[in-house]
Design a protein around this motif. Structure first.
Motif, PDB file in Angstrom:
ATOM      1  N   ASN A  75       0.699  -1.164  -0.037  1.00 58.50           N
ATOM      2  CA  ASN A  75      -0.085  -0.029  -0.042  1.00 58.50           C
ATOM      3  C   ASN A  75       0.572   1.348  -0.012  1.00 58.50           C
ATOM      4  O   ASN A  75       0.454   2.264  -0.477  1.00 58.50           O
ATOM      5  CB  ASN A  75      -0.814  -0.038   1.333  1.00 58.50           C
ATOM      6  CG  ASN A  75      -2.471  -0.904   1.053  1.00 58.50           C
ATOM      7  OD1 ASN A  75      -2.891  -0.659  -0.013  1.00 58.50           O
ATOM      8  ND2 ASN A  75      -2.235  -1.899   1.784  1.00 58.50           N
ATOM      9  N   LEU A  76       1.995   1.329   0.523  1.00 55.52           N
ATOM     10  CA  LEU A  76       2.879   2.251   0.482  1.00 55.52           C
ATOM     11  C   LEU A  76       3.476   2.530  -0.551  1.00 55.52           C
ATOM     12  O   LEU A  76       3.741   3.960  -1.250  1.00 55.52           O
ATOM     13  CB  LEU A  76       3.827   2.354   1.756  1.00 55.52           C
ATOM     14  CG  LEU A  76       4.730   3.566   2.162  1.00 55.52           C
ATOM     15  CD1 LEU A  76       3.807   4.652   2.628  1.00 55.52           C
ATOM     16  CD2 LEU A  76       5.759   3.255   3.125  1.00 55.52           C
ATOM     17  N   PHE A  77       4.135   1.713  -1.148  1.00 58.93           N
ATOM     18  CA  PHE A  77       4.988   1.847  -2.481  1.00 58.93           C
ATOM     19  C   PHE A  77       4.226   1.430  -3.662  1.00 58.93           C
ATOM     20  O   PHE A  77       4.865   2.060  -4.776  1.00 58.93           O
ATOM     21  CB  PHE A  77       6.314   0.919  -2.204  1.00 58.93           C
ATOM     22  CG  PHE A  77       7.084   1.408  -1.024  1.00 58.93           C
ATOM     23  CD1 PHE A  77       7.728   2.638  -1.040  1.00 58.93           C
ATOM     24  CD2 PHE A  77       7.264   0.511   0.070  1.00 58.93           C
ATOM     25  CE1 PHE A  77       8.447   2.973  -0.007  1.00 58.93           C
ATOM     26  CE2 PHE A  77       8.112   0.954   1.470  1.00 58.93           C
ATOM     27  CZ  PHE A  77       8.595   2.022   1.111  1.00 58.93           C
ATOM     28  N   SER A  78       3.784   0.527  -3.803  1.00 57.86           N
ATOM     29  CA  SER A  78       3.026  -0.076  -5.077  1.00 57.86           C
ATOM     30  C   SER A  78       1.559   0.550  -5.283  1.00 57.86           C
ATOM     31  O   SER A  78       1.785   1.362  -6.565  1.00 57.86           O
ATOM     32  CB  SER A  78       2.813  -1.414  -5.045  1.00 57.86           C
ATOM     33  OG  SER A  78       4.038  -2.241  -4.994  1.00 57.86           O
ATOM     34  N   SER A  79       0.912   0.603  -4.554  1.00 55.75           N
ATOM     35  CA  SER A  79      -0.458   1.112  -4.961  1.00 55.75           C
ATOM     36  C   SER A  79      -0.773   2.635  -4.522  1.00 55.75           C
ATOM     37  O   SER A  79      -1.793   3.268  -4.862  1.00 55.75           O
ATOM     38  CB  SER A  79      -1.688   0.485  -4.303  1.00 55.75           C
ATOM     39  OG  SER A  79      -1.400   0.155  -3.050  1.00 55.75           O
ATOM     40  N   HIS A  80       0.291   3.001  -3.559  1.00 55.49           N
ATOM     41  CA  HIS A  80       0.119   4.471  -3.050  1.00 55.49           C
ATOM     42  C   HIS A  80      -1.012   4.708  -2.234  1.00 55.49           C
ATOM     43  O   HIS A  80      -1.563   5.956  -2.397  1.00 55.49           O
ATOM     44  CB  HIS A  80       0.524   5.502  -4.260  1.00 55.49           C
ATOM     45  CG  HIS A  80       1.932   5.285  -4.922  1.00 55.49           C
ATOM     46  ND1 HIS A  80       3.013   5.525  -4.219  1.00 55.49           N
ATOM     47  CD2 HIS A  80       2.178   4.775  -5.957  1.00 55.49           C
ATOM     48  CE1 HIS A  80       3.980   5.478  -5.155  1.00 55.49           C
ATOM     49  NE2 HIS A  80       3.591   4.734  -5.906  1.00 55.49           N
ATOM     50  N   ASN A  81      -1.650   3.827  -1.663  1.00 54.48           N
ATOM     51  CA  ASN A  81      -2.713   4.085  -0.718  1.00 54.48           C
ATOM     52  C   ASN A  81      -2.410   4.571   0.525  1.00 54.48           C
ATOM     53  O   ASN A  81      -2.187   3.643   1.461  1.00 54.48           O
ATOM     54  CB  ASN A  81      -3.912   2.776  -1.057  1.00 54.48           C
ATOM     55  CG  ASN A  81      -5.085   3.076  -0.481  1.00 54.48           C
ATOM     56  OD1 ASN A  81      -5.360   3.950   0.286  1.00 54.48           O
ATOM     57  ND2 ASN A  81      -5.998   2.245  -0.819  1.00 54.48           N
TER      58      ASN A  81
END
Length: 179
Positions: free
Chosen positions: A139-145
């Protein structure tokens, strides 16, 4: 019969404090009945008496529960309940003031703590490394959620603080038993 409940929180390494708390309550006229949920202790009014409470963490003993409980009963321990892997027992202090304990030496207490680590901490570590940490990274690095990453990060911080606290207490306990 008059009853009351109290909320009290003990970590897995504070079983001695929990035992002392239950003994103090019995001395003040409140007999321990059960614990449920996250630290809800139930008591019944009783005649104040000095009663020792002991906890044992032994999942293997619970697989052979009849024999396990018979062993304690033969030694005069009253079985109360099982909760979160712990078995609760009590026994009145003898008239000559002798306080009996289930574990009579530091090595057997330390062995119980090792069983607690295996039974309680290893599953938490599995959840940490298999679910929470990957979700946080994704969520932090790939999907930027960032909202979910913040939530997951908060849970990770809680887990890390629990692990750190348990590690420190375990090492203190280990050092105390190895002296």
């Amino acid at each position: 019969m008059e009853a009351k409940k109290q909320f009290k929180w003990f970590t897995i390494f504070e079983y001695e404090k929990e035992q002392d708390y239950l003994r103090k309550m019995h001395k003040s006229g409140w007999k321990f009945v059960k614990v449920k949920g996250l630290g809800k202790y139930y008591f019944e009014k009783c005649i104040p008496q000095d009663v020792v409470y002991q906890l044992d963490y032994n999942k293997e003993g619970l697989t052979h529960k009849d024999e396990y409980l018979k062993m304690f009963d033969d030694c005069g321990w009253e079985y109360i309940q099982d909760y979160a892997g712990y078995s609760y027992f009590r026994k009145a202090v003898s008239e000559d003031g002798v306080v009996e304990e289930i574990f009579c030496d530091e090595e057997s207490r330390f062995q119980m703590m090792q069983r607690v680590i295996k039974g309680r901490m290893l599953p938490l570590l599995a959840i940490f490394f298999a679910i929470l940490l990957p979700q946080f990274i994704i969520n932090l690095f790939s999907s930027h959620n960032y909202l979910i990453a913040t939530f997951t990060g908060s849970i990770l911080a809680l887990y890390i603080s629990i692990f750190a606290m348990c590690f420190v207490k375990y090492n203190r306990y280990k050092n105390r038993t190895r002296k």
